[in-house]
Write a protein that holds these residues in place. Sequence first.
Motif, PDB file in Angstrom:
ATOM      1  N   SER A 181       7.912   4.277  11.419  1.00  0.00           N
ATOM      2  CA  SER A 181       8.676   5.280  12.152  1.00  0.00           C
ATOM      3  C   SER A 181       9.701   5.899  11.223  1.00  0.00           C
ATOM      4  CB  SER A 181       9.374   4.605  13.341  1.00  0.00           C
ATOM      5  OG  SER A 181      10.156   3.515  12.922  1.00  0.00           O
ATOM      6  N   GLY A 182       9.770   7.252  11.218  1.00  0.00           N
ATOM      7  CA  GLY A 182      10.727   7.904  10.360  1.00  0.00           C
ATOM      8  C   GLY A 182      10.285   7.845   8.911  1.00  0.00           C
ATOM      9  N   SER A 183      11.184   8.228   8.007  1.00  0.00           N
ATOM     10  CA  SER A 183      10.840   8.272   6.588  1.00  0.00           C
ATOM     11  C   SER A 183      11.201   6.988   5.860  1.00  0.00           C
ATOM     12  CB  SER A 183      11.559   9.453   5.929  1.00  0.00           C
ATOM     13  OG  SER A 183      12.965   9.328   6.090  1.00  0.00           O
ATOM     14  N   ARG A 184      12.057   6.174   6.440  1.00  0.00           N
ATOM     15  CA  ARG A 184      12.453   4.927   5.774  1.00  0.00           C
ATOM     16  C   ARG A 184      11.746   3.722   6.400  1.00  0.00           C
ATOM     17  NH1 ARG A 184      18.696   4.184   4.578  1.00  0.00           N
ATOM     18  NH2 ARG A 184      19.020   4.688   6.778  1.00  0.00           N
ATOM     19  N   ILE A 185      11.634   2.656   5.627  1.00  0.00           N
ATOM     20  CA  ILE A 185      10.992   1.428   6.078  1.00  0.00           C
ATOM     21  C   ILE A 185      12.020   0.606   6.855  1.00  0.00           C
ATOM     22  CG2 ILE A 185       9.823  -0.683   5.344  1.00  0.00           C
ATOM     23  CD1 ILE A 185       9.211   0.867   2.667  1.00  0.00           C
ATOM     24  N   ARG A 186      11.766   0.388   8.133  1.00  0.00           N
ATOM     25  CA  ARG A 186      12.696  -0.329   9.003  1.00  0.00           C
ATOM     26  C   ARG A 186      12.400  -1.829   8.939  1.00  0.00           C
ATOM     27  NH1 ARG A 186      14.874   2.118  13.370  1.00  0.00           N
ATOM     28  NH2 ARG A 186      13.960   0.569  14.789  1.00  0.00           N
ATOM     29  N   PRO A 210      -0.864  -7.821  15.073  1.00  0.00           N
ATOM     30  CA  PRO A 210      -1.753  -8.348  14.034  1.00  0.00           C
ATOM     31  C   PRO A 210      -1.560  -7.753  12.651  1.00  0.00           C
ATOM     32  CG  PRO A 210      -2.955  -6.929  15.562  1.00  0.00           C
ATOM     33  CD  PRO A 210      -1.606  -7.167  16.167  1.00  0.00           C
ATOM     34  N   ARG A 211      -1.008  -6.561  12.559  1.00  0.00           N
ATOM     35  CA  ARG A 211      -0.881  -5.917  11.243  1.00  0.00           C
ATOM     36  C   ARG A 211       0.566  -5.731  10.787  1.00  0.00           C
ATOM     37  NH1 ARG A 211      -5.483  -4.213   8.976  1.00  0.00           N
ATOM     38  NH2 ARG A 211      -4.237  -3.147   7.393  1.00  0.00           N
ATOM     39  N   LEU A 212       1.530  -6.207  11.547  1.00  0.00           N
ATOM     40  CA  LEU A 212       2.937  -6.052  11.166  1.00  0.00           C
ATOM     41  C   LEU A 212       3.206  -6.825   9.866  1.00  0.00           C
ATOM     42  CD1 LEU A 212       5.828  -5.091  11.862  1.00  0.00           C
ATOM     43  CD2 LEU A 212       6.101  -7.233  13.148  1.00  0.00           C
ATOM     44  N   PRO A 213       3.649  -6.165   8.803  1.00  0.00           N
ATOM     45  CA  PRO A 213       3.907  -6.864   7.542  1.00  0.00           C
ATOM     46  C   PRO A 213       5.018  -7.910   7.681  1.00  0.00           C
ATOM     47  CG  PRO A 213       3.685  -4.509   7.154  1.00  0.00           C
ATOM     48  CD  PRO A 213       3.773  -4.693   8.649  1.00  0.00           C
ATOM     49  N   ILE A 214       4.721  -9.137   7.264  1.00  0.00           N
ATOM     50  CA  ILE A 214       5.688 -10.236   7.300  1.00  0.00           C
ATOM     51  C   ILE A 214       5.740 -10.877   5.922  1.00  0.00           C
ATOM     52  CG2 ILE A 214       6.337 -12.418   8.378  1.00  0.00           C
ATOM     53  CD1 ILE A 214       4.574 -11.639  10.777  1.00  0.00           C
ATOM     54  N   VAL A 215       6.903 -10.842   5.289  1.00  0.00           N
ATOM     55  CA  VAL A 215       7.078 -11.432   3.961  1.00  0.00           C
ATOM     56  C   VAL A 215       7.921 -12.694   4.094  1.00  0.00           C
ATOM     57  CG1 VAL A 215       7.936 -11.067   1.621  1.00  0.00           C
ATOM     58  CG2 VAL A 215       6.928  -9.151   2.873  1.00  0.00           C
ATOM     59  N   MET A 216       7.353 -13.836   3.711  1.00  0.00           N
ATOM     60  CA  MET A 216       8.044 -15.116   3.821  1.00  0.00           C
ATOM     61  C   MET A 216       8.950 -15.348   2.621  1.00  0.00           C
ATOM     62  SD  MET A 216       6.527 -15.869   6.621  1.00  0.00           S
ATOM     63  CE  MET A 216       7.274 -17.495   6.929  1.00  0.00           C
ATOM     64  N   PHE A 217      10.015 -16.125   2.841  1.00  0.00           N
ATOM     65  CA  PHE A 217      10.871 -16.589   1.749  1.00  0.00           C
ATOM     66  C   PHE A 217      10.567 -18.059   1.523  1.00  0.00           C
ATOM     67  CE2 PHE A 217      13.046 -12.702   1.741  1.00  0.00           C
ATOM     68  CZ  PHE A 217      13.874 -12.671   0.623  1.00  0.00           C
ATOM     69  N   SER A 218      10.265 -18.417   0.276  1.00  0.00           N
ATOM     70  CA  SER A 218       9.841 -19.774  -0.025  1.00  0.00           C
ATOM     71  C   SER A 218      10.595 -20.321  -1.233  1.00  0.00           C
ATOM     72  CB  SER A 218       8.332 -19.794  -0.306  1.00  0.00           C
ATOM     73  OG  SER A 218       7.901 -21.081  -0.637  1.00  0.00           O
ATOM     74  N   THR A 219      10.547 -21.649  -1.387  1.00  0.00           N
ATOM     75  CA  THR A 219      11.141 -22.306  -2.552  1.00  0.00           C
ATOM     76  C   THR A 219      10.037 -22.726  -3.516  1.00  0.00           C
ATOM     77  OG1 THR A 219      11.099 -24.421  -1.368  1.00  0.00           O
ATOM     78  CG2 THR A 219      13.155 -23.157  -1.315  1.00  0.00           C
ATOM     79  N   LEU A 220      10.358 -22.771  -4.808  1.00  0.00           N
ATOM     80  CA  LEU A 220       9.398 -23.158  -5.836  1.00  0.00           C
ATOM     81  C   LEU A 220       9.279 -24.679  -5.915  1.00  0.00           C
ATOM     82  CD1 LEU A 220      10.086 -20.581  -8.673  1.00  0.00           C
ATOM     83  CD2 LEU A 220       7.894 -21.014  -7.579  1.00  0.00           C
ATOM     84  N   THR A 221       8.885 -25.278  -4.815  1.00  0.00           N
ATOM     85  CA  THR A 221       8.705 -26.725  -4.751  1.00  0.00           C
ATOM     86  C   THR A 221       7.362 -27.007  -4.076  1.00  0.00           C
ATOM     87  OG1 THR A 221       9.721 -26.907  -2.556  1.00  0.00           O
ATOM     88  CG2 THR A 221      11.191 -27.083  -4.474  1.00  0.00           C
ATOM     89  N   GLN A 251      11.041  -8.843  -6.568  1.00  0.00           N
ATOM     90  CA  GLN A 251       9.893  -9.332  -5.819  1.00  0.00           C
ATOM     91  C   GLN A 251       9.742  -8.628  -4.469  1.00  0.00           C
ATOM     92  OE1 GLN A 251       9.017 -13.722  -5.732  1.00  0.00           O
ATOM     93  NE2 GLN A 251      11.135 -13.830  -6.393  1.00  0.00           N
ATOM     94  N   LEU A 252      10.853  -8.533  -3.733  1.00  0.00           N
ATOM     95  CA  LEU A 252      10.789  -8.143  -2.326  1.00  0.00           C
ATOM     96  C   LEU A 252      10.544  -6.658  -2.106  1.00  0.00           C
ATOM     97  CD1 LEU A 252      11.017  -8.885   0.646  1.00  0.00           C
ATOM     98  CD2 LEU A 252      13.512  -8.744   0.437  1.00  0.00           C
ATOM     99  N   VAL A 253      11.309  -5.800  -2.770  1.00  0.00           N
ATOM    100  CA  VAL A 253      11.228  -4.363  -2.500  1.00  0.00           C
ATOM    101  C   VAL A 253       9.824  -3.800  -2.744  1.00  0.00           C
ATOM    102  CG1 VAL A 253      12.072  -2.083  -3.180  1.00  0.00           C
ATOM    103  CG2 VAL A 253      13.700  -3.965  -2.819  1.00  0.00           C
ATOM    104  N   PRO A 254       9.188  -4.088  -3.905  1.00  0.00           N
ATOM    105  CA  PRO A 254       7.830  -3.546  -4.110  1.00  0.00           C
ATOM    106  C   PRO A 254       6.837  -4.030  -3.051  1.00  0.00           C
ATOM    107  CG  PRO A 254       8.745  -4.347  -6.185  1.00  0.00           C
ATOM    108  CD  PRO A 254       9.654  -4.821  -5.097  1.00  0.00           C
ATOM    109  N   LYS A 255       6.991  -5.259  -2.585  1.00  0.00           N
ATOM    110  CA  LYS A 255       6.060  -5.786  -1.590  1.00  0.00           C
ATOM    111  C   LYS A 255       6.257  -5.102  -0.245  1.00  0.00           C
ATOM    112  CE  LYS A 255       5.236 -10.143  -3.905  1.00  0.00           C
ATOM    113  NZ  LYS A 255       5.208 -11.610  -3.887  1.00  0.00           N
ATOM    114  N   LEU A 256       7.489  -4.867   0.148  1.00  0.00           N
ATOM    115  CA  LEU A 256       7.742  -4.163   1.403  1.00  0.00           C
ATOM    116  C   LEU A 256       7.178  -2.745   1.350  1.00  0.00           C
ATOM    117  CD1 LEU A 256      11.414  -5.284   2.179  1.00  0.00           C
ATOM    118  CD2 LEU A 256       9.344  -5.918   3.454  1.00  0.00           C
ATOM    119  N   VAL A 257       7.365  -2.078   0.222  1.00  0.00           N
ATOM    120  CA  VAL A 257       6.859  -0.708   0.072  1.00  0.00           C
ATOM    121  C   VAL A 257       5.333  -0.697   0.119  1.00  0.00           C
ATOM    122  CG1 VAL A 257       6.680   1.243  -1.526  1.00  0.00           C
ATOM    123  CG2 VAL A 257       8.887   0.091  -1.204  1.00  0.00           C
TER     124      VAL A 257
END
Length: 372
Positions: free
Chosen positions: A2-7, A78-89, A127-133
């Motif tokens: 929606s709109g021009s920016r990523i909400r 089903p298609r809503l982009p979801i980016v998880m935050f994880s630890t390197l463990t 990491q995050l910004v390119p993936k959201l875009v």
Amino acid sequence: MSGSRIRVLIVDDSVVIRRLIKEILDADSRIEVVGVAHNGQVALGKVEELKPDALTMDIEMPVMNGVEAVRALRKTHPRLPIVMFSTLTERGASATMDALAAGASDYVTKPANVGSVMESRQNIKDQLVPKLVALTGARKLVGARPAMPPAQPPVGQSRAGASARRTQPFGLLAIGSSTGGPDALATVLSALPGDLPVPVVITQHMPPVFTKMLAQRLDSTCRLSISEAVEGDAVERGRVLIAPGGLHLELKSRGTGVFVHLSDAPPENFCRPAVDVMFRSVSAVYRNRVLAVVLTGMGRDGASGAGVIRTAGGEVFAQDEASSVVWGMPGATVMAGQADRVVPLEQMASTVASALVQSQGASRAVADGVRA
């Protein structure tokens, strides 16, 4: 979108982390943070209220954790982009695999032992910004029009620059993937027969620990033997080897066998392991006996290597746009004219298996003709 920016909706039980992510995203003119939630249950209500284009999701939260929230959201979005935050463990990698299996789109790793707050911010931003875009762009394109794969050359059609027609069966299956790759790999590998007539090598963009966990998960659900590659591993029929995070996977001939060599050479396409490195290496060893597959992923990694494989006489299959989480890697391969076939994910295993069987039959026919 929606709109021009990523909400974006930020979901995390830590006030500090929510504030950090918000500051990072607010600094990018393409993104608008429309809300925050401190657990998965609150996030479900906020999604309906705010209708965000994407979510960032912590894994460990009270009331409803990130994995549970992803499962719940996938029933209605089903298609809503979801980016998880994880630890390197190992624990973080295991939880991330659970989240990806539940339907999460991708993940970013939280910086560990970072020297400064500025470094930490930059790490998350990179990491995050390119993936959201990429993820929201893919969703917008898929929703706007059906994917139309380009016309494919007839079977057996010669290609400019390709070596002589293959007279031997395929000797190796090489697969490259990134964003959306773990789920795509599970779909393809679980549908392949346990008596696959060739070895398989895979480069999936993932950090150390995560690739080992991925191999273990896939091994437990597939008929093939799947493991993270180690230096000197024998490349054998029916065995699947996954490049370890942080190292390029290459193949070397020694005597009558082929073995794994792991390299810490500089990243390519900002990746290590890189698909292009693996594709070039397998082409050097197997020449026109390589069947390569490029699955969903951000960026262009694999497109150049696919050209090397096809010039040597091998073949390349690319996942189609409609079934890709992000049609970056396979799309770049297709647009560069380096895909012999563009295949939906659900048909990739059967298409690959059929090509392997047909190559064996074709080689026998050629041999019979020579004897006659």
